[in-house]
Design an enzyme around this catalytic site. Structure first.
Site, PDB file in Angstrom:
ATOM      1  N   GLU B  46      82.063  28.753 -20.767  1.00 30.84           N
ATOM      2  CA  GLU B  46      80.631  28.792 -20.483  1.00 30.84           C
ATOM      3  C   GLU B  46      80.228  27.458 -19.879  1.00 30.84           C
ATOM      4  O   GLU B  46      80.456  26.416 -20.493  1.00 30.84           O
ATOM      5  CB  GLU B  46      79.814  28.983 -21.765  1.00 30.84           C
ATOM      6  CG  GLU B  46      79.810  30.382 -22.315  1.00 30.84           C
ATOM      7  CD  GLU B  46      78.923  30.492 -23.558  1.00 30.84           C
ATOM      8  OE1 GLU B  46      78.915  31.565 -24.147  1.00 30.84           O
ATOM      9  OE2 GLU B  46      78.276  29.499 -23.938  1.00 30.84           O
ATOM     10  N   ASP B  57      68.393  24.259 -27.448  1.00 40.30           N
ATOM     11  CA  ASP B  57      69.511  23.368 -27.748  1.00 40.30           C
ATOM     12  C   ASP B  57      69.154  22.252 -28.716  1.00 40.30           C
ATOM     13  O   ASP B  57      68.050  21.713 -28.702  1.00 40.30           O
ATOM     14  CB  ASP B  57      70.030  22.751 -26.447  1.00 40.30           C
ATOM     15  CG  ASP B  57      70.816  23.763 -25.629  1.00 40.30           C
ATOM     16  OD1 ASP B  57      71.820  24.278 -26.155  1.00 40.30           O
ATOM     17  OD2 ASP B  57      70.416  24.051 -24.496  1.00 40.30           O
TER      18      ASP B  57
END
Lengths: 400, 264
Positions: B46, B57
């Site tokens: 990824e 995040d």
């Protein structure tokens, strides 16, 4: 007394193409729950009676409409001020926090989070949480924590936990990012009270409805006072909650000019401004599609304004649509003009406005000559300026 | 039918190791070497497009994003980096929506396919949020990889499964990316809840950083995603540290109790 809310202009959570729910999957269930609850309550008279009674007995509504003859003479119009500065906690922000706290109680969520820039929304959230005995955590950019020490102290005094955010630009945008991260981690127990008409659906609709009391009261007050509708209605626009609340009372009055004033910061050509509608492009930030200050790679650009409350690179999706359709005119006023407006309202009317509001004052001064002397012009005086006095004194060298 | 790039998600003896790295971190040259190394040490790669406002995040990937942007990385730069890195496994482009919108979705889909990207995962584009974009991706050679969360209602899992074309990505716990709180004892039940409504392979990510955690997740999932721990290793010790951690994690993907998925 029943409240008549503005007609819903959003279709499936969108104003034209703008709005929507661009959020991590984890938040969708909570947004669905909030939407379902709110859609049910929108037509529930008992809810609005409860909301209205708190606004009356705790917030101090209705707020007055004040004639401003001396500044009015300067701009050449009959100037009327809608006094949101006289609300409890000193700004319009509390209208929304009252409504959302009632929703949180109905959902059984007893932990509240919020973001704040200048601290006005943070104080309004901490206040209503104290009133209802709810836990309150406020995220605030580290730079704003340093600049707004008084509001940080007020929030802590009210029992809130203030979390400084050190990431990115260390201002409102990053405080909002951190609040969203908290929400993703704690969504089963926590309600996020967003402070403006931004964020994913249903926030832009819901916050507008809670702020629509401004426009509803104003329209009736101006009609009663002057026997006619205002020629022009003006409000400052950061995320745009005071403006949308005010405009919602007049959108169907085609003869009324509606004007939103953004922050031109150090000047439009400097690139250091917060004029999202005038200089941004459509994009997605904080869960909604709207105009956005961004670079060619789609990275969000830092906003700038002397006023922390306008220092945001996005804007509410309903404003984006009102901009595209032309129903509302948007203009921008720079830091210097805003500081002059701040001082001028203080000198001519004995009212120190918030620096955010001072942008709208400055636009009126710039446009003098646009009106006949008896044309009613309505200004949304969204907040008082006590919070800004030390900052302005430092900027203008008047501290000593 | 599952496309060939995702065959590693269908093995009875082991779970696929899915490595996440932020493009351009810590700098462009190191990042190119890191993508190549990760594509050799993992089964699926990824590649994160750095973004100014990474709300999904935690601190490690936030910092990697900011550093990569400061060093000049962009969406176009990310695609170039993938094309140049001689990647040895399938690639998922992992992004927030706004850079993709600004680039132009149709152009992005064509350019990403040309750069060697096989799948697209957009953190702030949940299934149903934007049918026009979803239709564009469906008509492209790229697979759109939808996320499922612990809060996703059963009926919605069915809806998500219907829109998926390859595998599902289950967020293993509430919260943002990063080490700290790993998926807990509730994971097998969560996986079962998804499996009851989908026959697609299931990757699990968020909060997985150690070989022991990878080993636990591998017993129930078809793929295990490790991100922040790899980004942190790369930042501290460069490509050698990244390779060392991958070498520890890969054997942990072996299954001790046979296949987890009736389809395989």
């Amino acid at each position: 007394m029943a409240i008549s809310l503005p007609p819903e202009r959003a279709i499936e959570g969108r104003f034209g193409p703008y709005g929507g729910r661009y959020v991590p999957e984890t938040l969708l269930a909570a947004l669905g729950e909030l939407s379902a609850l709110y859609d049910g309550l929108r037509g529930d008279e008992a809810f609005w009676v409860e909301f209205g009674s708190i606004l009356r007995d705790y917030v101090g509504r209705p707020t007055p409409l004040t004639e401003a003859p001396r500044l009015g003479a300067e701009i050449g119009a009959r100037l009327l001020l809608k006094r949101e500065d006289l609300n409890h906690t000193g700004a319009h922000k509390i209208n929304n926090t009252v409504g959302q706290a009632l929703l949180a109680l109905r959902m059984g969520k007893r932990r509240i989070i919020a973001e704040t820039g200048a601290g006005q929304h943070g104080v309004a959230t901490a206040t209503i949480c104290a009133r209802f005995g709810l836990e309150c955590v406020v995220y605030m950019g580290a730079e704003d924590v340093a600049r707004q020490a008084l509001n940080v102290y007020r929030m802590r005094l009210l029992g809130a936990t203030v979390v400084p955010v050190d990431a990115g630009t260390r201002t409102l945008k990053d405080a909002t990012n951190e609040a969203l991260r908290d929400w993703v981690a704690n969504v089963p127990t926590t309600h996020y009270i967003i402070g403006s008409v931004v964020g994913p659906d249903p926030y832009p609709r819901m916050v507008r409805d809670f702020q629509s009391v401004i426009g509803r009261e104003s329209r009736a007050q101006v009609l009663e006072r002057t026997g006619r509708l205002p020629h022009t209605v003006v409000a400052c626009v950061g995320g745009g909650s005071n403006a949308i609340g005010m405009f919602s009372g007049f959108l169907d009055d085609a003869a009324v000019d509606l004007v939103g004033v953004e922050a031109a910061g150090e000047g439009m050509e400097s690139g250091r401004h917060s004029a999202t509608l005038l200089a941004g492009l459509p994009g997605v930030l904080h869960g909604t599609l709207s105009y956005l200050l961004q670079d060619a790679d789609g990275q969000v650009s830092p906003a700038h304004s002397v006023s922390a409350g306008l220092d945001y690179p996005g804007v509410g999706p309903e404003h984006a649509w009102l901009h595209d359709t032309g129903r509302v005119e948007y203009h921008a006023v720079d830091d210097q003009a805003a500081l002059e407006g701040f001082a001028r309202l203080a000198r001519t009317e004995g009212i120190i406005p918030a620096l955010e509001t001072a942008h709208a004052v400055a636009w009126l001064r710039r446009e003098r000559g646009r009106w006949q002397s008896d044309d009613p012009v309505l200004l949304c005086l969204s907040g008082r300026g006590d919070k800004d006095v030390a900052h302005v004194a430092a900027l203008t060298g008047a501290a000593s | 039918m599952l496309g060939a790039p995702w065959d590693s998600l269908c093995r009875p003896d082991k779970s696929a190791l899915i490595a996440y790295l932020t493009a351009g971190y810590p700098d462009r040259a190191t990042s190119a070497g890191a993508l190549r190394a990760a594509s050799l040490g993992a089964d699926i790669l990824e590649v994160g497009v750095p973004f100014s406002d990474p709300v999904a995040d935690g601190p490690v990937i936030q910092r990697a994003s900011f550093d990569a942007l400061a060093a000049g990385m962009s969406l176009r730069g990310t695609l170039d980096l993938i094309a140049e890195s001689d990647v040895a496994c399938p690639v998922v482009l992992f992004s927030y929506l706004n850079p993709l919108l600004r680039y132009g979705f149709e152009r992005l889909l064509a350019d990403a396919a040309e750069a060697g990207v096989d799948g697209l995962l957009v953190t702030d584009l949940p299934v149903g949020a934007d049918p026009a974009i979803e239709a564009l991706v469906a008509a492209s050679p790229l697979d759109l990889i939808p996320l499922v969360s612990p809060t996703t209602a059963p009926a919605r899992i069915v809806e998500i499964d219907a829109r998926a074309s390859s595998f599902l990505y289950l967020i293993g716990r509430l919260g943002v990316t990063g080490a700290g709180v790993p998926p807990d004892a509730g994971l097998p039940e969560m996986v079962a809840r998804v499996r009851a409504r989908s026959t697609r392979p299931l990757a699990v990510g968020f909060g997985i950083s150690t070989p022991a955690q990878v080993g636990a997740v591998a017993q129930v999932a078809d793929g295990v995603v490790v991100g922040s721990a790899l980004v942190q290793a790369l930042g501290r010790g460069g490509v050698p540290a990244l390779e060392a951690l991958l070498a520890e994690l890969a054997p942990a993907c072996a299954r001790t109790s046979g296949p987890v998925h009736s389809r395989v």
